[in-house]
Design an enzyme around this catalytic site. Sequence first.
Site, PDB file in Angstrom:
ATOM      1  N   CYS A  17       0.953  -1.183  -0.027  1.00  0.00           N
ATOM      2  CA  CYS A  17       0.002   0.109  -0.059  1.00  0.00           C
ATOM      3  C   CYS A  17       0.924   1.284  -0.195  1.00  0.00           C
ATOM      4  CB  CYS A  17      -0.968   0.038   1.168  1.00  0.00           C
ATOM      5  SG  CYS A  17      -2.424   1.172   0.975  1.00  0.00           S
ATOM      6  N   HIS A  59      -3.586  -5.028   0.387  1.00  0.00           N
ATOM      7  CA  HIS A  59      -3.045  -5.541   1.563  1.00  0.00           C
ATOM      8  C   HIS A  59      -2.809  -6.988   1.607  1.00  0.00           C
ATOM      9  CE1 HIS A  59      -2.642  -1.992   4.029  1.00  0.00           C
ATOM     10  NE2 HIS A  59      -3.444  -1.474   3.138  1.00  0.00           N
ATOM     11  N   GLU A 108      -1.299  -8.835   3.683  1.00  0.00           N
ATOM     12  CA  GLU A 108      -1.489  -9.774   4.909  1.00  0.00           C
ATOM     13  C   GLU A 108      -2.588  -9.761   5.726  1.00  0.00           C
ATOM     14  OE1 GLU A 108      -1.883  -5.203   5.580  1.00  0.00           O
ATOM     15  OE2 GLU A 108      -1.085  -6.510   4.234  1.00  0.00           O
TER      16      GLU A 108
END
Length: 237
Positions: free
Chosen positions: A105, A209, A211
């Site tokens: 990001c 994202h 994660e």
Amino acid sequence: MKPVIGITADVDKDGKHLLNNNYVQAIIRAGGLPFIIPIGIEGDSAQVTDLIDGLLLTGGGDIDPLLFGEEPHPNLGQVIPARDVVELELTRQMMKCDKPILGICRGLQVLNVAAGGTIYQDIYKQHVQPIIQHHQKAPTSHATHYVQLKKGSFLEELAGSGRILVNSFHHQSLKDVPEPFSAVGVATDQIIEAIESAQHQFVIGVQWHPERLAENGDSVSLGIFNRFIRACNNGKS
């Protein structure tokens, strides 16, 4: 031994360091040993680069537009100059030493600015064509829009497909992408979603994202972290 991964943290206006646990767990899950990098160590960036095997540039607030030759747009969000300085210096040092970097990001945008690129300060006001929603209202672990991947890119090879679904939480995006980077992923509205370096063993940035998606077992997201840690292991003696 596990590779040591430096993880940058967000910083609020009072100087408090903030980091979502998702980043830490993604590194641990992939086999890395995470350490959080604070602000204020830019003068020792060469030593930090020696200590870590890889750098994870995380998400967060906006980048100071003065760093890419612009003055602030009315829709520019919160800027923390101390974070910008540390991340840009570490990024340049890591690239100079050809050590792996994964930018997520804001981290994607840091990579671009570190190489001399520019960003849209607010895509909803500055982008030349209508765009889709890039700050989703859905849960963070839910993918909401498609990204078209460049044939032959690392991400296309990893995904085994030319198109993937991603989540989205940003109002800025890349504008001019300089060498050694090339855009390898775009949304349907042509917002740049991923870049890769052609001159480094592993320097990759994504606008989404992974994660968060990895928490639900998303194979591409897990693969990104696994390949990142594998590249960090390759540099260990």
